[in-house]
Design a protein around this motif. Structure first.
Motif, PDB file in Angstrom:
ATOM      1  N   LEU A   1     -29.968 -22.429  -3.792  1.00 42.98           N
ATOM      2  CA  LEU A   1     -28.641 -22.925  -3.434  1.00 42.98           C
ATOM      3  C   LEU A   1     -28.668 -24.430  -3.196  1.00 42.98           C
ATOM      4  O   LEU A   1     -27.723 -25.141  -3.553  1.00 42.98           O
ATOM      5  CB  LEU A   1     -28.122 -22.195  -2.194  1.00 42.98           C
ATOM      6  N   ARG A   2     -29.763 -24.917  -2.625  1.00 44.83           N
ATOM      7  CA  ARG A   2     -29.882 -26.366  -2.419  1.00 44.83           C
ATOM      8  C   ARG A   2     -29.982 -27.102  -3.756  1.00 44.83           C
ATOM      9  O   ARG A   2     -29.453 -28.214  -3.911  1.00 44.83           O
ATOM     10  CB  ARG A   2     -31.091 -26.674  -1.535  1.00 44.83           C
ATOM     11  N   ILE A   3     -30.641 -26.485  -4.736  1.00 44.84           N
ATOM     12  CA  ILE A   3     -30.730 -27.098  -6.060  1.00 44.84           C
ATOM     13  C   ILE A   3     -29.342 -27.175  -6.692  1.00 44.84           C
ATOM     14  O   ILE A   3     -28.974 -28.196  -7.295  1.00 44.84           O
ATOM     15  CB  ILE A   3     -31.702 -26.312  -6.960  1.00 44.84           C
ATOM     16  N   ILE A   4     -28.556 -26.104  -6.546  1.00 46.66           N
ATOM     17  CA  ILE A   4     -27.191 -26.121  -7.084  1.00 46.66           C
ATOM     18  C   ILE A   4     -26.372 -27.202  -6.396  1.00 46.66           C
ATOM     19  O   ILE A   4     -25.602 -27.931  -7.046  1.00 46.66           O
ATOM     20  CB  ILE A   4     -26.538 -24.735  -6.920  1.00 46.66           C
ATOM     21  N   ASP A   5     -26.537 -27.334  -5.073  1.00 44.72           N
ATOM     22  CA  ASP A   5     -25.832 -28.399  -4.342  1.00 44.72           C
ATOM     23  C   ASP A   5     -26.196 -29.773  -4.905  1.00 44.72           C
ATOM     24  O   ASP A   5     -25.331 -30.637  -5.083  1.00 44.72           O
ATOM     25  CB  ASP A   5     -26.190 -28.347  -2.856  1.00 44.72           C
ATOM     26  N   ALA A   6     -27.495 -29.971  -5.166  1.00 43.89           N
ATOM     27  CA  ALA A   6     -27.944 -31.270  -5.688  1.00 43.89           C
ATOM     28  C   ALA A   6     -27.392 -31.516  -7.088  1.00 43.89           C
ATOM     29  O   ALA A   6     -26.994 -32.653  -7.423  1.00 43.89           O
ATOM     30  CB  ALA A   6     -29.471 -31.318  -5.701  1.00 43.89           C
ATOM     31  N   MET A   7     -27.356 -30.483  -7.909  1.00 45.51           N
ATOM     32  CA  MET A   7     -26.765 -30.620  -9.241  1.00 45.51           C
ATOM     33  C   MET A   7     -25.294 -31.009  -9.139  1.00 45.51           C
ATOM     34  O   MET A   7     -24.806 -31.862  -9.888  1.00 45.51           O
ATOM     35  CB  MET A   7     -26.886 -29.301 -10.011  1.00 45.51           C
ATOM     36  N   ALA A   8     -24.586 -30.379  -8.206  1.00 51.65           N
ATOM     37  CA  ALA A   8     -23.163 -30.684  -8.039  1.00 51.65           C
ATOM     38  C   ALA A   8     -22.957 -32.130  -7.613  1.00 51.65           C
ATOM     39  O   ALA A   8     -22.026 -32.799  -8.085  1.00 51.65           O
ATOM     40  CB  ALA A   8     -22.543 -29.725  -7.028  1.00 51.65           C
ATOM     41  N   GLU A   9     -23.811 -32.631  -6.729  1.00 53.45           N
ATOM     42  CA  GLU A   9     -23.679 -34.026  -6.303  1.00 53.45           C
ATOM     43  C   GLU A   9     -23.946 -34.985  -7.456  1.00 53.45           C
ATOM     44  O   GLU A   9     -23.267 -36.004  -7.603  1.00 53.45           O
ATOM     45  CB  GLU A   9     -24.626 -34.305  -5.134  1.00 53.45           C
ATOM     46  N   ALA A  10     -24.934 -34.658  -8.277  1.00 52.90           N
ATOM     47  CA  ALA A  10     -25.198 -35.500  -9.449  1.00 52.90           C
ATOM     48  C   ALA A  10     -24.030 -35.426 -10.429  1.00 52.90           C
ATOM     49  O   ALA A  10     -23.638 -36.443 -11.024  1.00 52.90           O
ATOM     50  CB  ALA A  10     -26.491 -35.053 -10.125  1.00 52.90           C
ATOM     51  N   ALA A  11     -23.464 -34.233 -10.592  1.00 50.00           N
ATOM     52  CA  ALA A  11     -22.319 -34.077 -11.495  1.00 50.00           C
ATOM     53  C   ALA A  11     -21.103 -34.840 -10.972  1.00 50.00           C
ATOM     54  O   ALA A  11     -20.308 -35.370 -11.760  1.00 50.00           O
ATOM     55  CB  ALA A  11     -21.981 -32.597 -11.652  1.00 50.00           C
TER      56      ALA A  11
END
Length: 278
Positions: free
Chosen positions: A43-53
């Motif tokens: 879930l933290r990886i998805i959060d990080a992807m969303a911030e980069a997006a």
């Protein structure tokens, strides 16, 4: 003994649809089936992807520009793609593996796309076409966009969506098209993921895993066909008493089913076998 993954999945399944965390529930499926997992890390990886997006879509207002930027990030920069060469691999349905390997089934890649879109507050929903799963970007002004994460974000037209429905249903029924095009609930998305896994496991003759998939489907929602399948899988695994109970209940609940006679014969064979051992 119930595993921690199953306990967490059951707790999520008890929630109303609008409170189900789709990503977490999907990760619990992977956690149980792999025997190990770290949903919070994923879930933290998805959060990080969303911030980069978020940085890629910043300043864009037009829906096509936003989708183009998000597609470029996910499919060009990160390299996500559909697993065309080994479609039935169960790992394609494990969200943590999809994130790590950058490949997966249409529905898992769509779940990831949705989760990132929701974190960015984009108007995206699932589109559960028969035989394929897309993401729908709702735009009342310019027209909705139909995004295919399995094919690197290719945009479908409404006519293509309709043809996909016709290819399975055989006819264009406006009411049926509206029903299929309606956003699926998180619960129905999870059921579809588990049915994909059930099919993959049966194909591999991994019947205990297939049974676990059916059990979780029934946790999410009761379905007479899944009750029948649980009974047949239990019988194959030597769980005769539970199998008989399931098949007898199916016969009671589905008196008009086309397979009713075959199920009754199977139930009678189980009853005879149990009588011999008791």
């Amino acid at each position: 003994m119930v595993s921690p993954a199953r306990r967490r999945f059951r707790a999520i399944a008890r929630l109303p649809d609008d409170r189900i965390n789709l990503a977490e529930a999907t990760l619990c499926i992977a956690w149980e089936d792999q025997g190990d997992g770290n949903p919070l890390a994923s879930l933290r990886i998805i959060d990080a992807m969303a911030e980069a997006a978020r940085e890629r879509v910043a300043g864009r207002r037009d829906s096509r520009a936003i989708v183009a930027a998000l597609n470029n990030y996910l499919f060009e920069e990160l390299g996500f793609r559909g697993n065309h060469w080994n479609y039935s691999d169960p790992a394609n349905s494990f969200l943590d593996q999809v994130i790590a390997r950058r490949v997966g089934l249409p529905i898992l890649l769509s779940v990831l796309y949705l989760e990132i879109g929701w974190r960015l507050r984009l108007p995206v929903v699932g589109l559960a076409l028969p035989g394929h799963f897309l993401v729908r970007y709702i735009d009342a002004r310019e027209g909705d966009l139909y995004i295919d994460p399995f094919n690197r974000g290719r945009l479908w037209s409404y006519a293509e969506c309709e043809r996909q429905i016709v290819s399975f249903a055989g006819v264009v029924d406006p009411a049926l098209v509206r029903q299929i095009m309606a956003p699926p609930s998180p619960r129905s998305i999870l059921i579809r993921i588990l049915r994909n896994l059930k099919s993959a496991y049966i194909q591999r003759e991994q019947f205990e895993r297939a049974l676990a998939a059916v059990e979780r489907i029934l946790i999410l929602a009761f379905d007479a066909g899944e009750l029948r399948d649980r009974g047949l899988l239990r019988a194959r695994l030597g769980q005769w008493s539970g199998a008989l109970s399931d098949l007898e209940r199916y016969a009671h609940l589905a008196p008009q089913a086309s397979d009713l006679e075959a199920i009754r014969q199977r139930a009678q064979a189980l009853a005879d076998a149990l009588a011999q051992y008791n």
